[in-house]
Design an enzyme around this catalytic site. Structure first.
Site, PDB file in Angstrom:
ATOM      1  N   ALA A  80       0.815  -1.222   0.000  1.00 13.85           N
ATOM      2  CA  ALA A  80       0.000   0.000   0.000  1.00 13.85           C
ATOM      3  C   ALA A  80       0.846   1.269   0.000  1.00 13.85           C
ATOM      4  O   ALA A  80       0.454   2.280  -0.587  1.00 13.85           O
ATOM      5  CB  ALA A  80      -0.946   0.001   1.195  1.00 13.85           C
ATOM      6  N   THR A  81       2.003   1.238   0.641  1.00  9.61           N
ATOM      7  CA  THR A  81       2.838   2.449   0.659  1.00  9.61           C
ATOM      8  C   THR A  81       3.177   2.853  -0.776  1.00  9.61           C
ATOM      9  O   THR A  81       3.072   4.023  -1.160  1.00  9.61           O
ATOM     10  CB  THR A  81       4.125   2.203   1.472  1.00  9.61           C
ATOM     11  OG1 THR A  81       3.751   1.812   2.794  1.00  9.61           O
ATOM     12  CG2 THR A  81       4.997   3.443   1.538  1.00  9.61           C
ATOM     13  N   GLN A 184      -6.845  -1.252   5.452  1.00  6.70           N
ATOM     14  CA  GLN A 184      -7.381  -1.930   6.635  1.00  6.70           C
ATOM     15  C   GLN A 184      -8.795  -2.467   6.420  1.00  6.70           C
ATOM     16  O   GLN A 184      -9.230  -3.339   7.171  1.00  6.70           O
ATOM     17  CB  GLN A 184      -7.378  -0.979   7.838  1.00  6.70           C
ATOM     18  CG  GLN A 184      -6.001  -0.610   8.337  1.00  6.70           C
ATOM     19  CD  GLN A 184      -5.291  -1.757   9.056  1.00  6.70           C
ATOM     20  OE1 GLN A 184      -5.894  -2.751   9.461  1.00  6.70           O
ATOM     21  NE2 GLN A 184      -3.982  -1.635   9.223  1.00  6.70           N
ATOM     22  N   THR A 246       9.715  -6.848 -12.989  1.00  8.75           N
ATOM     23  CA  THR A 246       9.196  -8.209 -13.154  1.00  8.75           C
ATOM     24  C   THR A 246       8.136  -8.501 -12.101  1.00  8.75           C
ATOM     25  O   THR A 246       8.339  -8.214 -10.919  1.00  8.75           O
ATOM     26  CB  THR A 246      10.358  -9.219 -13.024  1.00  8.75           C
ATOM     27  OG1 THR A 246      11.319  -8.901 -14.040  1.00  8.75           O
ATOM     28  CG2 THR A 246       9.894 -10.654 -13.199  1.00  8.75           C
ATOM     29  N   CYS A 332       2.834   0.164  12.662  1.00  7.38           N
ATOM     30  CA  CYS A 332       3.617   0.379  11.446  1.00  7.38           C
ATOM     31  C   CYS A 332       4.790   1.295  11.757  1.00  7.38           C
ATOM     32  O   CYS A 332       5.759   1.359  11.052  1.00  7.38           O
ATOM     33  CB  CYS A 332       2.751   1.000  10.369  1.00  7.38           C
ATOM     34  SG  CYS A 332       1.158   0.194  10.228  1.00  7.38           S
TER      35      CYS A 332
HETATM   36  N1  PLP Z   1      -2.142   2.327   5.037  1.00  4.15           N
HETATM   37  C1  PLP Z   1      -2.641   1.768   6.160  1.00  4.15           C
HETATM   38  C2  PLP Z   1      -3.950   2.245   6.708  1.00  4.15           C
HETATM   39  C3  PLP Z   1      -1.933   0.769   6.823  1.00  4.15           C
HETATM   40  O1  PLP Z   1      -2.423   0.248   7.947  1.00  4.15           O
HETATM   41  C4  PLP Z   1      -0.695   0.332   6.276  1.00  4.15           C
HETATM   42  C5  PLP Z   1       0.064  -0.696   6.989  1.00  4.15           C
HETATM   43  O2  PLP Z   1       1.019  -0.548   7.595  1.00  4.15           O
HETATM   44  C6  PLP Z   1      -0.225   0.942   5.098  1.00  4.15           C
HETATM   45  C7  PLP Z   1      -0.990   1.933   4.517  1.00  4.15           C
HETATM   46  C8  PLP Z   1       1.074   0.539   4.478  1.00  4.15           C
HETATM   47  O3  PLP Z   1       0.979  -0.739   3.928  1.00  4.15           O
HETATM   48  P1  PLP Z   1       2.262  -1.523   3.427  1.00  4.15           P
HETATM   49  O4  PLP Z   1       3.049  -1.869   4.657  1.00  4.15           O
HETATM   50  O5  PLP Z   1       1.752  -2.716   2.724  1.00  4.15           O
HETATM   51  O6  PLP Z   1       3.011  -0.642   2.522  1.00  4.15           O
END
Ligand code: PLP
Length: 388
Positions: A80-81, A184, A246, A332
């Site tokens: 997600a980041t 989430q 890839t 996180c």
């Molecule tokens: N957004 C939310 C709401 C999250 O809880 C997280 C998790 O840490 C992220 C973004 C980032 O996800 P990822 O660690 O897969 O990049």
């Protein structure tokens, strides 16, 4: 069924399902052949490549189905980041305006800070004491140069669900794009990009029982050109030019299977997990009078409890609890000793924020875990209070 309890071999009780979730053994089983047997590069034209390509096609459809999208609107990423960075950086140019929320994940807030330093105007809206933003407040923040609104669906600390349907409708009326970080909420509560009016959506597999390091960005078809014209990864032109590199075939297969399972089991999972949450909160409130639930009571994820326990340092409590895994804020970024920016945004004092714990109940938790958690937390709080 032993297969459905991946962490049962130890004394550990995992109640930190917002930081990550265990990979569902059914997901792992589906991924395994793509490491050593079907290891082809999904871009290769030969038989090995085609087998990998077919698996990616299936996974893409499965992810799309989870959110009511079309397969060609899914761009696979490393989580997600990355999806959030791609969404925000592709849509915004110097002089344009972004509206977001004080309680967003750092992936959004830090990217917004970076963009602000690059000449983009950023408005960060406050939330109310329950963690919600009202659609009218979003409407009032829009300007003639607003290009994008980014409001998360479910908060990672307090589980609060924002009214994204109403917010997106404000955006649509104003001709502004709407992105939501659904990391989430995916697999926990229904998400439908058409019904919810979402233009861009970020997700990540490890929050719904898939592998870590694999995610996706949904982009409504008519906006796909934005990503292609400003990708974050330059190279072989994979993912329609939106994300070169890839493809991580085992990870993508895992993401697809996690999405398929969630689609089938989400409602039953949610009911069962909601029941466990209510039982845990009720028992904790009886054994520890004075504790308070942070965030809206009902507009939240079924498995989320974020509670302030007066007179106790959450950090000390987490250390005391040891094998009972829960979190003291945003896991996180749990290296940080700063009070949670989310809890402060709700109006909690620093002291209240420092005495708050986050419990995340997930698919593999059982009633025994809840009873044991209540017992251990109660004992720990009594002992820690006695020391002070
Ligand atoms: N957004 C939310 C709401 C999250 O809880 C997280 C998790 O840490 C992220 C973004 C980032 O996800 P990822 O660690 O897969 O990049």
């Amino acid at each position: 069924m032993a297969l459905l309890r991946p962490f049962s071999e130890s004394q550990m009780i995992f109640l930190d399902n917002h930081s990550t979730t265990p990979c569902d053994p059914r997901v792992l089983e589906k991924m395994l052949p793509f490491f050593c047997d079907s290891y082809g590069n999904a871009s290769s034209a030969h038989v090995a490549g085609l087998a990998a390509h077919r698996a990616v096609v299936e996974a893409r459809s499965s992810v799309a189905e989870l959110i009511g999208a079309r397969a060609d609107e899914i761009v696979f990423t490393g989580g997600a980041t990355e999806s959030i960075n791609l969404a925000l950086k592709s849509c915004l140019r110097p002089g344009s305006h972004l509206v977001t929320l004080a309680t967003e994940h750092r992936a959004v807030l830090d990217t917004s800070r970076y963009l602000a330093a690059s000449g983009i105007e950023v408005t960060v809206l406050p939330v109310d004491s329950e963690g919600l933003v009202q659609p009218e407040e979003v409407a009032n923040a829009l300007k003639s140069n607003t290009v994008l609104v980014s409001v998360m669906h479910a908060n990672n600390e307090i589980g609060v669900l924002q009214p994204i349907g109403a917010i997106s409708s404000v955006c649509r009326d104003a001709g502004v794009l709407f992105h939501t970080d659904a990391s989430q909420s995916l697999g926990k509560v229904p998400v439908d990009v058409d019904a919810d009016g979402v233009d861009l959506l970020s997700g990540t597999a490890h929050k719904f029982y898939g592998p870590k390091g694999t995610g996706f960005l949904y982009v409504r078809r008519r906006h796909a050109g934005k990503l292609r014209s400003s990708p974050q990864m330059h190279g072989g032109g994979h993912e329609g030019g939106a994300r070169s590199g890839t493809l991580n075939v085992p990870g993508i297969v895992g993401l697809g299977e996690a999405a398929r399972i969630s689609r089938v089991e989400m409602i039953d999972d949610g009911l069962r997990i909601g029941e466990l949450s209510r039982s845990l909160l009720g028992d904790l409130m009886r054994s520890l009078p004075g504790i308070r639930l942070n965030g809206h009571r009902t507009m939240r994820l079924p498995g989320n409890l974020n509670v302030a326990i007066p007179g106790v340092s959450a950090q000390a409590l987490a250390e005391y609890l040891d094998g009972l895994c829960l979190s003291t804020g945003s896991a996180c970024s749990s290296q940080s000793v700063e009070p949670s920016h989310v809890l402060l945004a709700l109006g909690l004092s620093e002291q209240e924020a420092y005495s708050s714990i986050r419990i995340g109940i997930g698919r593999f938790n059982q009633p025994d875990d809840i009873a044991e958690a209540v017992r251990r937390i109660t004992e720990a709080v009594h002992n820690l209070r006695a020391i002070v």
